[in-house]
Each structure stands twice: as structure tokens, then as C-alpha cells.
Design an enzyme around this catalytic site. Structure first.
Site, PDB file in Angstrom:
ATOM      1  N   CYS A 115       6.799  -4.695 -10.018  1.00  0.00           N
ATOM      2  CA  CYS A 115       6.565  -5.896  -9.399  1.00  0.00           C
ATOM      3  C   CYS A 115       6.842  -7.157 -10.093  1.00  0.00           C
ATOM      4  O   CYS A 115       7.119  -8.126  -9.315  1.00  0.00           O
ATOM      5  CB  CYS A 115       5.164  -5.761  -8.669  1.00  0.00           C
ATOM      6  SG  CYS A 115       4.955  -4.288  -7.815  1.00  0.00           S
ATOM      7  N   HIS A 261       4.826 -12.212  -5.458  1.00  0.00           N
ATOM      8  CA  HIS A 261       5.022 -11.229  -4.814  1.00  0.00           C
ATOM      9  C   HIS A 261       4.669 -10.551  -3.761  1.00  0.00           C
ATOM     10  O   HIS A 261       3.553 -10.922  -3.278  1.00  0.00           O
ATOM     11  CB  HIS A 261       4.847 -10.203  -6.178  1.00  0.00           C
ATOM     12  CG  HIS A 261       4.918  -8.664  -5.829  1.00  0.00           C
ATOM     13  ND1 HIS A 261       6.040  -8.375  -5.273  1.00  0.00           N
ATOM     14  CD2 HIS A 261       4.178  -7.800  -5.986  1.00  0.00           C
ATOM     15  CE1 HIS A 261       5.814  -6.870  -5.000  1.00  0.00           C
ATOM     16  NE2 HIS A 261       4.764  -6.405  -5.451  1.00  0.00           N
ATOM     17  N   ASN A 291       6.577  -4.203   1.016  1.00  0.00           N
ATOM     18  CA  ASN A 291       6.760  -4.471  -0.460  1.00  0.00           C
ATOM     19  C   ASN A 291       8.148  -3.990  -1.088  1.00  0.00           C
ATOM     20  O   ASN A 291       8.269  -2.755  -1.242  1.00  0.00           O
ATOM     21  CB  ASN A 291       5.596  -3.848  -0.916  1.00  0.00           C
ATOM     22  CG  ASN A 291       5.439  -4.016  -2.434  1.00  0.00           C
ATOM     23  OD1 ASN A 291       6.510  -4.392  -3.133  1.00  0.00           O
ATOM     24  ND2 ASN A 291       4.298  -3.709  -3.218  1.00  0.00           N
TER      25      ASN A 291
HETATM   26  O1  UT7 Z   1       3.263  -4.132  -5.421  1.00  0.00           O
HETATM   27  C1  UT7 Z   1       2.472  -3.304  -6.290  1.00  0.00           C
HETATM   28  C2  UT7 Z   1       1.030  -3.613  -6.164  1.00  0.00           C
HETATM   29  N1  UT7 Z   1       0.312  -2.880  -5.367  1.00  0.00           N
HETATM   30  C3  UT7 Z   1      -0.479  -3.780  -4.673  1.00  0.00           C
HETATM   31  O2  UT7 Z   1      -0.821  -4.929  -5.058  1.00  0.00           O
HETATM   32  C4  UT7 Z   1      -1.189  -2.924  -3.654  1.00  0.00           C
HETATM   33  C5  UT7 Z   1      -2.850  -3.282  -3.747  1.00  0.00           C
HETATM   34  N2  UT7 Z   1      -3.618  -2.509  -2.797  1.00  0.00           N
HETATM   35  C6  UT7 Z   1      -3.520  -2.631  -1.228  1.00  0.00           C
HETATM   36  O3  UT7 Z   1      -2.592  -3.237  -0.843  1.00  0.00           O
HETATM   37  C7  UT7 Z   1      -4.607  -1.883  -0.649  1.00  0.00           C
HETATM   38  O4  UT7 Z   1      -5.609  -1.148  -1.534  1.00  0.00           O
HETATM   39  C8  UT7 Z   1      -3.978  -0.609   0.260  1.00  0.00           C
HETATM   40  C9  UT7 Z   1      -3.280  -1.458   1.545  1.00  0.00           C
HETATM   41  C10 UT7 Z   1      -2.964   0.038  -0.488  1.00  0.00           C
HETATM   42  C11 UT7 Z   1      -5.067   0.049   0.766  1.00  0.00           C
HETATM   43  O5  UT7 Z   1      -5.921  -0.712   1.698  1.00  0.00           O
HETATM   44  P1  UT7 Z   1      -7.554  -0.451   1.565  1.00  0.00           P
HETATM   45  O6  UT7 Z   1      -8.235  -1.584   2.368  1.00  0.00           O
HETATM   46  O7  UT7 Z   1      -7.755  -0.655  -0.113  1.00  0.00           O
HETATM   47  O8  UT7 Z   1      -7.667   0.855   1.773  1.00  0.00           O
HETATM   48  P2  UT7 Z   1      -8.281   2.152   1.099  1.00  0.00           P
HETATM   49  O9  UT7 Z   1      -7.197   2.812   0.343  1.00  0.00           O
HETATM   50  O10 UT7 Z   1      -9.824   1.866   0.580  1.00  0.00           O
HETATM   51  O11 UT7 Z   1      -8.538   3.119   2.309  1.00  0.00           O
HETATM   52  C12 UT7 Z   1      -9.418   2.785   3.366  1.00  0.00           C
HETATM   53  C13 UT7 Z   1      -9.521   3.939   4.325  1.00  0.00           C
HETATM   54  C14 UT7 Z   1      -9.428   5.285   3.841  1.00  0.00           C
HETATM   55  O12 UT7 Z   1     -10.266   6.342   4.460  1.00  0.00           O
HETATM   56  P3  UT7 Z   1     -11.994   6.322   4.509  1.00  0.00           P
HETATM   57  O13 UT7 Z   1     -11.734   7.042   3.158  1.00  0.00           O
HETATM   58  O14 UT7 Z   1     -12.545   5.252   4.610  1.00  0.00           O
HETATM   59  O15 UT7 Z   1     -12.009   7.408   5.832  1.00  0.00           O
HETATM   60  C15 UT7 Z   1      -8.342   5.797   3.653  1.00  0.00           C
HETATM   61  O16 UT7 Z   1      -7.943   7.378   3.801  1.00  0.00           O
HETATM   62  O17 UT7 Z   1      -8.163   3.874   4.923  1.00  0.00           O
HETATM   63  C16 UT7 Z   1      -7.523   5.175   4.928  1.00  0.00           C
HETATM   64  N3  UT7 Z   1      -5.955   4.976   4.683  1.00  0.00           N
HETATM   65  C17 UT7 Z   1      -5.228   4.984   5.946  1.00  0.00           C
HETATM   66  N4  UT7 Z   1      -5.583   4.979   7.261  1.00  0.00           N
HETATM   67  C18 UT7 Z   1      -4.586   4.794   7.952  1.00  0.00           C
HETATM   68  C19 UT7 Z   1      -5.211   4.848   3.694  1.00  0.00           C
HETATM   69  N5  UT7 Z   1      -3.947   4.439   4.065  1.00  0.00           N
HETATM   70  C20 UT7 Z   1      -4.087   4.613   5.267  1.00  0.00           C
HETATM   71  C21 UT7 Z   1      -2.777   4.481   6.411  1.00  0.00           C
HETATM   72  N6  UT7 Z   1      -3.361   4.356   7.797  1.00  0.00           N
HETATM   73  N7  UT7 Z   1      -1.602   4.146   6.056  1.00  0.00           N
END
Ligand code: UT7
Length: 336
Positions: A115, A261, A291
Site C-alpha cells: 500500500c 491510500h 483498495n
Molecule cells: O490496504 C491494506 C491495509 N488494509 C487495511 O487497512 C484494512 C483495515 N481493516 C479493515 O478495513 C477492516 O478490519 C475490515 C473491513 C477488513 C473488516 O471489518 P471489521 O469491522 O474489522 O470486521 P471484522 O473482521 O471484525 O468482522 C466482523 C464480523 C465477523 O463476524 P462475527 O465474528 O462478528 O460473527 C466477520 O466474520 O463480520 C464478519 N465478516 C463479514 N461479514 C459479511 C467479515 N467479512 C465479512 C464480509 N461480509 N465480507
């Protein structure tokens, strides 16, 4: 004083539009989840059958940037190609791009800084230019993520974020005592967080580098501790923005536009809040492209120039954090 200026920019997105709804056919997700957690509405991917690599996307973007800069391929002293998704394990995509441009001996350098690849690329180009090693550098950020994502429910947290795309910037040496060009840069890396965002295989530390077990476990797909990366971005971006401003003695208000980014819209909103700057000063296009990693900052820059959001006399801050983890900021002013 010799400075590095942006002579021209270009971008290229592959034609396959993948909306959030499109993704629901492969994985258990919803358009609302993606939109609310990331701000993304759609992205573009290369054709499903393959055959298009990052150097192909980079080539299209480079042609536009070069045309706008009045450059011919022979004018290029160095190609810097930033990508985490090179066409091949080796040689670098920069060599492949040079060949596509019809060049047979121009040096080409790949930057594998994910990134922050564009930021590292700008900093490297600036060092080459100011030291007299090069006068004209073609810097490309390009990614083909889609062929390397786990689009099943197992990989949904990562797969929904990434888009394919490329952007190119023609950087040129200019003699000026004006405060134009690249003004300052601050780059960082902390490898202790390497495993928070990585693709494990193929890996030279494994023998073989990739086997059937790894494939079955999906170890050739990127994995991410999203919360940890998010937390680091929200902490590091304001820090590095302050650091690069301090280097020049410029106040925050002197920056006309921040081009961060495009990893998650919420990260950029948190950055605006932490810095106490209006969201109108942050350029975002993650909604339309997802992204695109090394391409995301130059893609946003190219759009911002095209829309007239920035131009002669504008001061811009480019910044980002990503895998490595690496983070950084570059301060740039367009000449008048
Ligand atoms: O460019 C490289 C650098 N990358 C970044 O800067 C990314 C930084 N992180 C993020 O953008 C976020 O952490 C994500 C968008 C990747 C994830 O969002 P989050 O709010 O941190 O969600 P999470 O991973 O904690 O997941 C929350 C819930 C989980 O379910 P439970 O365990 O609460 O039941 C996941 O299984 O959302 C679920 N989940 C999804 N649900 C529907 C994870 N991905 C998905 C999805 N669709 N695509």
C-alpha cells in the site's frame, strides 16, 4: 535548486465491473456489510479467464501519463514499478513494462511495498532525480488482485476490499528555487507486524515453496488481521502527517488536499477527525475502485487533477499504511 515535479499522470481500470452484489454469488456477504464497513460500492477486476497482469494495466496507464507529459518511451531514464501482485514471481513487472514500451536497456526497478509502494516509489524517484542519476522517471502503481483472492466465504474479509487497477506518474527534474515539487517525505516500516497482512506462499523459506497442502489450506491467498491493521493506520497516519509537515515547517492549513491510500473509507474519516480537518479536504474514491494498493494513491491523484480539485499552486499530502507494516507521507506542491 533541483526538484522532482509531476509532469503528467494517467490511470487505467480493467473493464469487468464487480459490484458488491456480484460478490454475493460467491460468498456469504451483503452489499450493506461491505458498504458500511469499508465504504466500497464496486471495483473493477481483470477478465476472469486470466491473461492480464499488472504490467498490462500499468502499460495502459503509462501510455496516458506519457502522452500528457509529452514523453516518448526513449525519454525515460528509469522505470519504477510498485506492485504486490507482479505478473511473475520474477523477473519484476518493471522489466515487462519496459519491454511493452519498446525499451531494450532502460533500467527498471520493482518496489514490493504494497500500500505504500507509490510513496516509496516517489521517495526513491526523488533521490535518483536530485542526485542527478535520472532526469525522467516513470513511476507506476499497478495491481491485479482478483486472480489471487479467496472469493469463497473463507476469504470474504479480504476479498471484498480489493480491486484491480493501475496509475502512472511521470516525474521530471526541474530547476527551481520556487517551493514546488516534492517538498518532504517520511517513510517507515515495522516488520514485527508482517504477519498481520500477508500472503504466506509461495515462500522461499518453505521447501517446496507451495504444495498441495498449502493450496488446500488457502495459504497462497492473502490473510489479514483487519482490526490490527485498522488500529495501526488510525494511529500512524496522523503521526506521519505531523512528521512530514514538521520537516518543512508548514502548518496543517497549508495542505489543500490530502490523498490517502484507499484501504477503508472509515480509516480516512478517522484520519480527518484525528487531524481536525474537514472531510472535504480528503480525496476518496474507494467507493468506485475498492483498495487498489500500490495504484490507489496515483489513481486518486489522477482523478483529482482531472477534476481540477488540485492544480497549479496546490499543496498535496500523499500518505498511507499497509502490509509490512509500512507507512509514510510525501508532501508535494504543484508549481504555478
Ligand atoms: O490496504 C491494506 C491495509 N488494509 C487495511 O487497512 C484494512 C483495515 N481493516 C479493515 O478495513 C477492516 O478490519 C475490515 C473491513 C477488513 C473488516 O471489518 P471489521 O469491522 O474489522 O470486521 P471484522 O473482521 O471484525 O468482522 C466482523 C464480523 C465477523 O463476524 P462475527 O465474528 O462478528 O460473527 C466477520 O466474520 O463480520 C464478519 N465478516 C463479514 N461479514 C459479511 C467479515 N467479512 C465479512 C464480509 N461480509 N465480507
Amino acid at each position: 535548486m533541483e526538484k522532482t515535479i509531476i509532469k503528467g499522470t494517467g490511470r487505467y481500470l480493467p473493464p469487468r465491473l464487480v459490484t458488491n452484489d456480484t460478490l454475493t454469488q460467491w460468498m456469504d456477504t451483503s452489499s450493506d456489510w461491505i458498504l458500511q464497513r469499508t465504504g466500497i460500492e464496486q471495483r473493477y477486476w481483470v477478465p476472469e479467464q486470466g491473461g492480464v497482469g499488472s504490467s498490462d494495466l500499468g502499460f495502459e496507464a503509462a501510455k496516458i501519463a506519457m502522452e500528457r507529459s509529452g514523453w516518448k518511451a526513449d525519454d525515460i531514464d528509469l522505470i519504477i514499478f510498485a506492485t504486490l501482485s507482479p505478473d511473475l514471481f520474477f523477473p519484476g513487472s518493471g522489466c515487462l513494462l519496459a519491454h511493452k514500451l519498446g525499451l531494450t536497456s532502460t533500467p527498471a526497478l520493482d518496489i514490493r511495498q504494497q500500500c505504500t509502494g507509490f510513496l516509496y516509489g516517489m521517495t526513491t524517484a526523488d533521490a535518483y532525480i536530485r542526485s542527478g542519476l535520472a532526469k525522467r522517471i516513470l513511476l507506476v502503481g499497478a495491481e491485479v488482485h482478483s486472480t489471487g483472492l479467496d472469493i469463497s466465504t473463507r476469504g470474504r474479509d479480504v476479498a471484498v476490499i480489493f480491486g484491480d487497477g493501475a496509475a502512472a506518474v511521470c516525474l521530471e527534474r526541474m530547476e527551481t528555487d520556487d517551493k514546488a515539487g516534492i517538498l518532504a517525505a517520511c517513510m517507515h516500516a515495522d516488520g514485527s507486524l508482517a504477519e498481520s497482512l500477508m500472503t504466506f506462499a509461495p515462500a522461499s523459506r518453505e521447501n517446496p515453496r507451495l504444495d498441495a497442502k498449502m493450496l488446500a489450506e488457502g495459504r497462497h491467498f492473502p490473510t489479514m488481521d483487519g482490526k490490527n491493521i485498522f488500529k495501526n493506520a488510525v494511529r500512524r497516519l496522523p503521526e506521519v502527517a505531523g512528521e512530514v509537515l514538521k520537516k518543512t515547517g508548514m502548518p496543517l492549513e497549508a495542505v489543500d488536499l490530502f490523498i490517502p491510500h484507499q484501504a477503508n473509507l472509515r480509516i480516512n474519516q478517522a484520519f480527518a477527525k484525528a487531524m481536525d480537518i474537514p472531510e472535504s479536504k480528503i480525496y476518496n474514491n474507494i467507493q468506485r475502485y475498492g483498495n487498489t494498493t500500490a495504484a490507489s494513491i496515483p489513481l486518486a491523484l489522477d482523478e483529482a487533477i482531472e477534476k481540477g480539485v488540485v492544480g497549479a499552486g496546490s499543496t498535496v499530502m500523499f500518505l498511507g499504511l499497509g502490509a509490512g507494516v509500512t507507512w509514510g507521507a510525501v508532501l508535494y506542491r504543484f508549481g504555478v
